[in-house]
Design a protein around this motif. Structure first.
Motif, PDB file in Angstrom:
ATOM      1  N   SER A  18       0.852  -1.177   0.000  1.00  0.00           N
ATOM      2  CA  SER A  18       0.000   0.000   0.000  1.00  0.00           C
ATOM      3  C   SER A  18       0.889   1.228   0.000  1.00  0.00           C
ATOM      4  O   SER A  18       1.884   1.278   0.722  1.00  0.00           O
ATOM      5  N   LEU A  19       0.515   2.213  -0.795  1.00  0.00           N
ATOM      6  CA  LEU A  19       1.312   3.423  -0.912  1.00  0.00           C
ATOM      7  C   LEU A  19       0.387   4.621  -0.993  1.00  0.00           C
ATOM      8  O   LEU A  19      -0.569   4.630  -1.761  1.00  0.00           O
ATOM      9  N   VAL A  20       0.657   5.637  -0.178  1.00  0.00           N
ATOM     10  CA  VAL A  20      -0.053   6.909  -0.253  1.00  0.00           C
ATOM     11  C   VAL A  20       0.988   7.976  -0.557  1.00  0.00           C
ATOM     12  O   VAL A  20       1.981   8.102   0.164  1.00  0.00           O
ATOM     13  N   MET A  21       0.771   8.724  -1.642  1.00  0.00           N
ATOM     14  CA  MET A  21       1.661   9.813  -2.025  1.00  0.00           C
ATOM     15  C   MET A  21       0.840  11.085  -2.131  1.00  0.00           C
ATOM     16  O   MET A  21      -0.303  11.058  -2.596  1.00  0.00           O
ATOM     17  N   ALA A  22       1.423  12.192  -1.701  1.00  0.00           N
ATOM     18  CA  ALA A  22       0.707  13.465  -1.764  1.00  0.00           C
ATOM     19  C   ALA A  22       1.692  14.615  -1.687  1.00  0.00           C
ATOM     20  O   ALA A  22       2.827  14.444  -1.221  1.00  0.00           O
ATOM     21  N   VAL A  23       1.230  15.771  -2.117  1.00  0.00           N
ATOM     22  CA  VAL A  23       2.040  16.967  -1.907  1.00  0.00           C
ATOM     23  C   VAL A  23       2.174  17.154  -0.401  1.00  0.00           C
ATOM     24  O   VAL A  23       1.301  16.744   0.376  1.00  0.00           O
ATOM     25  N   ALA A  24       3.259  17.763   0.023  1.00  0.00           N
ATOM     26  CA  ALA A  24       3.574  17.871   1.448  1.00  0.00           C
ATOM     27  C   ALA A  24       2.456  18.533   2.245  1.00  0.00           C
ATOM     28  O   ALA A  24       2.155  18.101   3.363  1.00  0.00           O
ATOM     29  N   SER A  25       1.808  19.562   1.687  1.00  0.00           N
ATOM     30  CA  SER A  25       0.768  20.265   2.446  1.00  0.00           C
ATOM     31  C   SER A  25      -0.400  19.339   2.769  1.00  0.00           C
ATOM     32  O   SER A  25      -0.916  19.358   3.900  1.00  0.00           O
ATOM     33  N   ASP A  26      -0.836  18.512   1.811  1.00  0.00           N
ATOM     34  CA  ASP A  26      -1.926  17.563   2.068  1.00  0.00           C
ATOM     35  C   ASP A  26      -1.473  16.452   3.020  1.00  0.00           C
ATOM     36  O   ASP A  26      -2.200  16.064   3.933  1.00  0.00           O
ATOM     37  N   PHE A  27      -0.276  15.947   2.811  1.00  0.00           N
ATOM     38  CA  PHE A  27       0.255  14.879   3.651  1.00  0.00           C
ATOM     39  C   PHE A  27       0.368  15.345   5.101  1.00  0.00           C
ATOM     40  O   PHE A  27      -0.013  14.628   6.030  1.00  0.00           O
ATOM     41  N   ASP A  28       0.868  16.574   5.302  1.00  0.00           N
ATOM     42  CA  ASP A  28       1.028  17.112   6.651  1.00  0.00           C
ATOM     43  C   ASP A  28      -0.323  17.300   7.339  1.00  0.00           C
ATOM     44  O   ASP A  28      -0.441  17.102   8.551  1.00  0.00           O
ATOM     45  N   THR A  94      10.284  11.258   1.631  1.00  0.00           N
ATOM     46  CA  THR A  94      10.103  12.636   1.172  1.00  0.00           C
ATOM     47  C   THR A  94      10.951  12.817  -0.078  1.00  0.00           C
ATOM     48  O   THR A  94      12.110  12.389  -0.122  1.00  0.00           O
ATOM     49  N   TYR A  95      10.380  13.449  -1.085  1.00  0.00           N
ATOM     50  CA  TYR A  95      11.065  13.655  -2.353  1.00  0.00           C
ATOM     51  C   TYR A  95      10.785  15.069  -2.825  1.00  0.00           C
ATOM     52  O   TYR A  95       9.645  15.541  -2.747  1.00  0.00           O
ATOM     53  N   THR A  96      11.788  15.757  -3.281  1.00  0.00           N
ATOM     54  CA  THR A  96      11.622  17.087  -3.864  1.00  0.00           C
ATOM     55  C   THR A  96      11.828  16.977  -5.372  1.00  0.00           C
ATOM     56  O   THR A  96      12.859  16.497  -5.837  1.00  0.00           O
ATOM     57  N   THR A  97      10.825  17.422  -6.125  1.00  0.00           N
ATOM     58  CA  THR A  97      10.897  17.355  -7.585  1.00  0.00           C
ATOM     59  C   THR A  97      11.901  18.378  -8.099  1.00  0.00           C
ATOM     60  O   THR A  97      12.271  19.322  -7.383  1.00  0.00           O
ATOM     61  N   PRO A  98      12.341  18.239  -9.336  1.00  0.00           N
ATOM     62  CA  PRO A  98      13.255  19.233  -9.903  1.00  0.00           C
ATOM     63  C   PRO A  98      12.662  20.643  -9.880  1.00  0.00           C
ATOM     64  O   PRO A  98      13.399  21.626  -9.826  1.00  0.00           O
ATOM     65  N   GLY A  99      11.336  20.740  -9.902  1.00  0.00           N
ATOM     66  CA  GLY A  99      10.678  22.045  -9.843  1.00  0.00           C
ATOM     67  C   GLY A  99      10.521  22.583  -8.431  1.00  0.00           C
ATOM     68  O   GLY A  99       9.969  23.659  -8.228  1.00  0.00           O
ATOM     69  N   GLY A 100      10.966  21.817  -7.416  1.00  0.00           N
ATOM     70  CA  GLY A 100      10.933  22.281  -6.033  1.00  0.00           C
ATOM     71  C   GLY A 100       9.712  21.847  -5.237  1.00  0.00           C
ATOM     72  O   GLY A 100       9.600  22.176  -4.063  1.00  0.00           O
ATOM     73  N   GLU A 101       8.786  21.094  -5.842  1.00  0.00           N
ATOM     74  CA  GLU A 101       7.603  20.641  -5.109  1.00  0.00           C
ATOM     75  C   GLU A 101       7.984  19.456  -4.217  1.00  0.00           C
ATOM     76  O   GLU A 101       8.660  18.523  -4.663  1.00  0.00           O
ATOM     77  N   VAL A 102       7.554  19.511  -2.967  1.00  0.00           N
ATOM     78  CA  VAL A 102       7.865  18.448  -2.014  1.00  0.00           C
ATOM     79  C   VAL A 102       6.723  17.435  -2.014  1.00  0.00           C
ATOM     80  O   VAL A 102       5.567  17.791  -1.814  1.00  0.00           O
ATOM     81  N   ILE A 103       7.075  16.181  -2.249  1.00  0.00           N
ATOM     82  CA  ILE A 103       6.127  15.073  -2.254  1.00  0.00           C
ATOM     83  C   ILE A 103       6.477  14.162  -1.086  1.00  0.00           C
ATOM     84  O   ILE A 103       7.651  13.854  -0.856  1.00  0.00           O
ATOM     85  N   LYS A 104       5.452  13.751  -0.340  1.00  0.00           N
ATOM     86  CA  LYS A 104       5.667  12.819   0.766  1.00  0.00           C
ATOM     87  C   LYS A 104       4.889  11.548   0.490  1.00  0.00           C
ATOM     88  O   LYS A 104       3.858  11.566  -0.177  1.00  0.00           O
TER      89      LYS A 104
END
Length: 113
Positions: A18-28, A94-104
């Motif tokens: 099971s995997l949940v991925m989201a932008v940091a603001s939603d994840f937080d 936690t991963y930061t895209t080349p465009g600077g968006e943080v994904i958790k």
């Protein structure tokens, strides 16, 4: 017959993934308890909610209160409920895209049982 379902990751093995991925603001917000993750909308819930999405906790609590029911914790889960597993490994990423968006992300995996 091959069946492909939206927002679902499946294998034909006895292991669980099971995997949940989201932008940091939603994840937080999920970690803070402000939103629930709709892990699996089933039955009548599918008419109103979609699996794989976050919903404000107040909205979900009000939905079930109006029906005089407890929150369906198999469908709408808190971060802690998602991670609570006796048999599965749980890891956060936690991963930061080349465009600077943080994904958790949080993953559960292993043999359930």
């Amino acid at each position: 017959m091959i069946q492909i379902r939206k927002n679902v990751f499946e294998t034909n093995s006895s292991s669980t993934h099971s995997l949940v991925m989201a932008v940091a603001s939603d994840f937080d917000k999920w970690v803070a308890g402000e939103v629930y993750y709709c892990e699996w909308a089933w039955g009548d819930l599918r008419e109103t909610f979609e699996s794989g999405k976050f919903y404000p906790a107040a909205e979900i609590d009000a939905y079930f209160a109006a029906k005089n029911e407890e929150r369906d914790t198999e469908c709408f889960v808190t971060y802690d409920e998602f991670c609570d597993s006796e048999y599965l490994e749980v890891e956060d990423y936690t991963y930061t895209t080349p465009g600077g968006e943080v994904i958790k992300a949080v993953a559960k995996y292993g043999y359930d049982g």
